[in-house]
Design an enzyme around this catalytic site. Structure first.
Site, PDB file in Angstrom:
ATOM      1  N   ASP A  62      26.976  39.815  35.543  1.00 43.08           N
ATOM      2  CA  ASP A  62      27.633  40.492  36.665  1.00 43.08           C
ATOM      3  C   ASP A  62      27.819  39.410  37.719  1.00 43.08           C
ATOM      4  OD1 ASP A  62      28.328  41.776  38.996  1.00 43.08           O
ATOM      5  OD2 ASP A  62      26.881  43.407  38.768  1.00 43.08           O
ATOM      6  N   SER A 142      45.467  36.440  44.102  1.00 41.78           N
ATOM      7  CA  SER A 142      46.500  37.417  43.744  1.00 41.78           C
ATOM      8  C   SER A 142      47.603  37.373  44.799  1.00 41.78           C
ATOM      9  CB  SER A 142      45.899  38.834  43.716  1.00 41.78           C
ATOM     10  OG  SER A 142      46.919  39.818  43.640  1.00 41.78           O
ATOM     11  N   TYR A 155      41.206  45.527  48.156  1.00 38.36           N
ATOM     12  CA  TYR A 155      41.580  44.535  47.142  1.00 38.36           C
ATOM     13  C   TYR A 155      42.355  43.389  47.788  1.00 38.36           C
ATOM     14  CZ  TYR A 155      43.579  42.621  42.808  1.00 38.36           C
ATOM     15  OH  TYR A 155      43.952  41.788  41.770  1.00 38.36           O
ATOM     16  N   LYS A 159      41.169  39.440  48.007  1.00 36.33           N
ATOM     17  CA  LYS A 159      41.924  38.312  47.458  1.00 36.33           C
ATOM     18  C   LYS A 159      42.301  37.307  48.559  1.00 36.33           C
ATOM     19  CE  LYS A 159      41.699  39.401  43.130  1.00 36.33           C
ATOM     20  NZ  LYS A 159      40.951  38.543  42.181  1.00 36.33           N
TER      21      LYS A 159
HETATM   22  N1  LIG Z   1      46.678  41.911  36.016  1.00 38.98           N
HETATM   23  C1  LIG Z   1      47.303  41.597  37.172  1.00 38.98           C
HETATM   24  O1  LIG Z   1      48.463  41.995  37.414  1.00 38.98           O
HETATM   25  C2  LIG Z   1      46.632  40.719  38.171  1.00 38.98           C
HETATM   26  C3  LIG Z   1      47.401  40.250  39.259  1.00 38.98           C
HETATM   27  C4  LIG Z   1      46.793  39.432  40.210  1.00 38.98           C
HETATM   28  C5  LIG Z   1      45.461  39.090  40.085  1.00 38.98           C
HETATM   29  N2  LIG Z   1      44.733  39.571  39.039  1.00 38.98           N
HETATM   30  C6  LIG Z   1      43.332  39.174  38.969  1.00 38.98           C
HETATM   31  O2  LIG Z   1      43.090  38.499  37.756  1.00 38.98           O
HETATM   32  C7  LIG Z   1      41.723  38.662  37.375  1.00 38.98           C
HETATM   33  C8  LIG Z   1      41.660  39.138  35.927  1.00 38.98           C
HETATM   34  O3  LIG Z   1      42.376  40.363  35.870  1.00 38.98           O
HETATM   35  P1  LIG Z   1      42.881  41.023  34.499  1.00 38.98           P
HETATM   36  O4  LIG Z   1      44.213  41.598  34.774  1.00 38.98           O
HETATM   37  O5  LIG Z   1      42.681  40.089  33.356  1.00 38.98           O
HETATM   38  O6  LIG Z   1      41.843  42.237  34.431  1.00 38.98           O
HETATM   39  P2  LIG Z   1      41.131  42.978  33.199  1.00 38.98           P
HETATM   40  O7  LIG Z   1      40.673  44.281  33.761  1.00 38.98           O
HETATM   41  O8  LIG Z   1      42.020  42.966  32.008  1.00 38.98           O
HETATM   42  O9  LIG Z   1      39.869  42.043  32.897  1.00 38.98           O
HETATM   43  C9  LIG Z   1      38.867  41.842  33.862  1.00 38.98           C
HETATM   44  C10 LIG Z   1      37.574  41.415  33.189  1.00 38.98           C
HETATM   45  O10 LIG Z   1      36.597  41.199  34.226  1.00 38.98           O
HETATM   46  C11 LIG Z   1      35.377  41.793  33.828  1.00 38.98           C
HETATM   47  N3  LIG Z   1      34.590  42.123  35.018  1.00 38.98           N
HETATM   48  C12 LIG Z   1      34.864  43.083  35.946  1.00 38.98           C
HETATM   49  N4  LIG Z   1      33.875  43.126  36.858  1.00 38.98           N
HETATM   50  C13 LIG Z   1      32.983  42.166  36.510  1.00 38.98           C
HETATM   51  C14 LIG Z   1      31.765  41.714  37.065  1.00 38.98           C
HETATM   52  N5  LIG Z   1      31.222  42.288  38.155  1.00 38.98           N
HETATM   53  N6  LIG Z   1      31.102  40.701  36.467  1.00 38.98           N
HETATM   54  C15 LIG Z   1      31.617  40.121  35.337  1.00 38.98           C
HETATM   55  N7  LIG Z   1      32.756  40.526  34.754  1.00 38.98           N
HETATM   56  C16 LIG Z   1      33.424  41.531  35.336  1.00 38.98           C
HETATM   57  C17 LIG Z   1      35.776  43.024  33.025  1.00 38.98           C
HETATM   58  O11 LIG Z   1      34.709  43.445  32.173  1.00 38.98           O
HETATM   59  C18 LIG Z   1      36.988  42.493  32.261  1.00 38.98           C
HETATM   60  O12 LIG Z   1      36.613  41.917  31.017  1.00 38.98           O
HETATM   61  C19 LIG Z   1      41.119  39.627  38.399  1.00 38.98           C
HETATM   62  O13 LIG Z   1      40.446  38.898  39.399  1.00 38.98           O
HETATM   63  C20 LIG Z   1      42.341  40.317  38.978  1.00 38.98           C
HETATM   64  O14 LIG Z   1      42.101  40.808  40.292  1.00 38.98           O
HETATM   65  C21 LIG Z   1      45.278  40.360  38.079  1.00 38.98           C
END
Ligand SMILES: NC(=O)c1ccc[n+]([C@@H]2O[C@H](COP(=O)([O-])OP(=O)(O)OC[C@H]3O[C@@H](n4cnc5c(N)ncnc54)[C@H](O)[C@@H]3O)[C@@H](O)[C@H]2O)c1
Length: 260
Positions: A62, A142, A155, A159
């Site tokens: 975590d 983000s 959020y 970010k």
């Molecule tokens: N998908 C998008 O459009 C997008 C856009 C901008 C930024 N992001 C950022 O990119 C990053 C990855 O996002 P994603 O789309 O791959 O999300 P996702 O939900 O597909 O994957 C996120 C992963 O993080 C893990 N996770 C969550 N909380 C956790 C914690 N406390 N400790 C350890 N692991 C934890 C989850 O188990 C999961 O495997 C995030 O920081 C998200 O905010 C995503």
């Protein structure tokens, strides 16, 4: 594959953007530590990478728990000789209408997306400094950190915090030969959006799955949403010698959604 380029800890590496980053770094010879809350998906990710010829271990973490993050860094050093980089990528969103946004929502999001990044930077940097070598730190920001959204204020704030932490850490760690940069995705097709869709339908802000993503994506200059694979080249660059003279920067990878 197989070159000894040290290890990289990828938080949130079990799926989505983190998994694509881990897979790509493993294919170029880095050992990767998949550091994630989700044990089943994390173990599967590590074994998939190994079956592709890469080096990977899973560590249940975590990111808001300092001892767990420190253990993942130690695992990286034991398994792969030294920690070359950390990618502080774990994060989540939980939309609420602005006027109804609760303290609990704020605290839960800031704890993972903000504090989790601070802890990840600190624990990786302490290990790099103690080992007497530099390193690279990359944080996932983000577009939300560069422009507000009324339905996910915490959020957006988290970010923006990632961008500020990147700048603060870049100044603090430069004397130790450690660079700290961030990247800011736009709309990436991952499970995060599947959940976001459901949450926005529950809030009455969307009427069917896919609608929210369509609305967000309508005006992307490059004409499409992105896939995790669109992200990986930038991260490889940010942990490579090619970016050695860059620190404190946030690179947008958003198809041109935010230009500044
Ligand atoms: N998908 C998008 O459009 C997008 C856009 C901008 C930024 N992001 C950022 O990119 C990053 C990855 O996002 P994603 O789309 O791959 O999300 P996702 O939900 O597909 O994957 C996120 C992963 O993080 C893990 N996770 C969550 N909380 C956790 C914690 N406390 N400790 C350890 N692991 C934890 C989850 O188990 C999961 O495997 C995030 O920081 C998200 O905010 C995503």
């Amino acid at each position: 594959m197989g070159a000894d380029t040290g290890g990289v800890v990828v938080t949130g590496g079990a799926r989505g953007i983190g998994l694509a980053i881990a897979r790509n770094l493993a294919s170029s010879g880095h050992g990767v530590v998949i550091a994630d809350l989700d044990e089943a998906a994390g173990q599967a990710a590590a074994s998939d990478i190994k079956s592709e010829g890469g080096r990977a271990v899973f560590c249940r973490v975590d990111v808001a728990d300092r001892a767990m993050v420190a253990a993942a860094v130690a695992t990286c050093q034991e398994a792969f000789g030294h920690i070359h980089a950390i990618v502080n990528n774990a994060g989540f969103n939980k939309p609420q209408n602005f006027l109804e946004t609760t303290e609990d929502n704020w605290n839960r999001i800031m704890k993972v997306n903000g504090l989790g990044v601070l802890i990840g930077i600190q624990e990786a940097a302490k290990a790099m400094i103690a080992a007497g070598h530099g390193g690279s730190i990359v944080n996932t920001a983000s577009i939300a950190g560069r422009s507000g959204d009324g339905q996910w204020a915490p959020y957006c704030a988290s970010k923006a915090a990632v961008i500020s932490l990147t700048q603060a850490a870049a100044r603090a760690l430069a004397p130790h030969g450690i660079t700290v940069n961030a990247f800011a995705p736009g709309v990436v097709e991952t499970d995060l959006w599947t959940q976001l869709d459901l949450d926005l339908i529950a809030l009455g802000a969307a009427s069917r799955p896919g609608e929210a993503m369509e609305n967000f994506s309508r005006n992307i200059p490059l004409g499409r949403t992105s896939r995790p694979e669109d992200i990986v080249g930038t991260v490889a660059f940010l942990i490579s010698p090619a970016s050695a003279y860059m620190t404190g920067q946030c690179l947008m990878i958003d198809g041109g959604m935010v230009m500044q």
